[in-house]
Design an enzyme around this catalytic site. Sequence first.
Site, mmCIF file in Angstrom:
data_model
loop_
_atom_site.group_PDB
_atom_site.id
_atom_site.type_symbol
_atom_site.label_atom_id
_atom_site.label_comp_id
_atom_site.label_asym_id
_atom_site.label_seq_id
_atom_site.Cartn_x
_atom_site.Cartn_y
_atom_site.Cartn_z
ATOM 1 N N HIS A 168 0.841 -1.210 0.000
ATOM 2 C CA HIS A 168 0.000 0.000 0.000
ATOM 3 C C HIS A 168 0.877 1.261 0.000
ATOM 4 C CE1 HIS A 168 -2.640 -3.158 1.825
ATOM 5 N NE2 HIS A 168 -3.523 -2.601 1.000
ATOM 6 N N HIS A 169 0.289 2.357 -0.490
ATOM 7 C CA HIS A 169 1.013 3.638 -0.517
ATOM 8 C C HIS A 169 1.228 4.155 0.910
ATOM 9 C CE1 HIS A 169 0.903 8.220 -1.268
ATOM 10 N NE2 HIS A 169 2.123 7.765 -1.517
ATOM 11 N N GLY A 170 2.440 4.597 1.206
ATOM 12 C CA GLY A 170 2.752 5.140 2.529
ATOM 13 C C GLY A 170 2.278 6.577 2.677
ATOM 14 N N ASP A 171 0.965 6.766 2.561
ATOM 15 C CA ASP A 171 0.402 8.126 2.485
ATOM 16 C C ASP A 171 0.579 8.964 3.748
ATOM 17 O OD1 ASP A 171 -1.380 6.533 3.891
ATOM 18 O OD2 ASP A 171 -3.185 7.259 2.887
ATOM 19 N N THR B 296 -3.905 6.865 -3.477
ATOM 20 C CA THR B 296 -2.949 7.953 -3.739
ATOM 21 C C THR B 296 -1.594 7.356 -4.151
ATOM 22 O OG1 THR B 296 -2.524 7.939 -1.366
ATOM 23 C CG2 THR B 296 -4.003 9.647 -2.205
#
Length: 393
Positions: free
Chosen positions: A183-186, A215
């Site tokens: 997953h994106h490290g938003d 994102t």
Amino acid sequence: ESGITRPKGYNVSFHCNPDMEKHHFGMTHPMKPWRLTLSKSLIYSYGMSFAMDNYISRAATYEELASFHSTDYLDFLGTVLPEPVPRDVENQNPDLKFNLGGSDCPLFDGLYDYCSLSAGGALDAARKITSKQSDIAIAWGGGLHHAKKAEASGFCYINDIVIAILELLRFYPRVLYIDIDVHHGDGVEEAFFSTDRVMTVSFHKYDPNNFFPGTGALDDNGPKNEHNSGAHHAVNVPLNDGITDEQYDMLFNSIIGRIVEKFRPGAIALQCGADSLAGDRLGRFNLQVQGHGACVEFCKKVGLPLVLFGGGGYTPRNVARAWTYETSIAVGCQDKISPVLPQHTPWRDQFRHDTLFPTLEQILGEPRQNRNPQKRLQEIVQHISEQLRFVQA
Ligand code: VJV
Ligand code: CA
Ligand code: ZN
């Protein structure tokens, strides 16, 4: 007799707390804190504790959590009680305060303790680095990269990574954050969006409409205003289903190699989310234990102080395999440990179900079709090379 010895002149510290691992998000929730117990038991069965400094991490204090989080949010987190909401209405409930209590971020018994223990381990690890007592510090209970200043998100309530990096920034002018969770490290990207002291790099499955959090596009590189010092300091590597070890290794080495040269960080924080492995319950990639571990190996070879965090990982036996292999890389015994799982690991029966002869590197799960054409990966490397022209150390 494991033959595993302490690396000379090189210190690895291991930070965990069994109290954290006891918590439950709910019977069928994918996040299972006991995967940490499984990982640790495999690590200890291989005799690796003799090669590291082992610490029971403490709980982070309210003030430490408040170094990033808003006190409104922390006060609420500290007082909410689990009150089960009917399963089918909760997702549509627009009144979830701070996004707490939905199915992704449920309220469970001991939630605040769980959060402060996760952050405590990450912070202890960062402090072992800044005090120069460790060359690599490991906090597999950390890595909860989606949590925001005043909001829970994606199984994450407290952003232990941000808190740990803030500690590193007291000693190092620049810190490189790398995120190999699927997953994106938003949350980490957002926290350091407006500073040139942290460069955030996330490799992730990207599909804005169908994959959380949506994102992390290739050209999301920080504030668009050139006068904002954070401009160009967010690097995103959006990927498709089924990426292989070879492709990931090529991307990781060329991208991180260039970044280290250009940005010249004083320390590296690496989030090792194991949901990027093949066969993960939520993931989409085809990484093997070797390919995932190669990222840790590359970062170790850079030779800078290194903090390793956990993160996602929803097929517990594979999580344990990856984090055990990566612990062995940290201590430098990866060539000494037997690929066959130790006979005496208390959890051997867990791994029994995988194959007749369970091994460390053979993970379970069918490979997915690879939807990452080589040409697209070249474009990604090209875009990032151009982005880095704007970065000055
Ligand atoms: O995709 C989402 C959000 C929804 C709303 C909630 N439903 C359950 C799913 C769709 C839009 N959330 C993601 C969050 C992923 C978090 C990853 C965290 C990390 O690995 O990066 C770092 C630790 C998502 N994907 C899958 C699920 N949620 C999911 C949640 C459940 C579930 C099954 C799947 C929650 C409870 C139960 N089953 C019982
Ligand atoms: Ca990632
Ligand atoms: Zn994840």
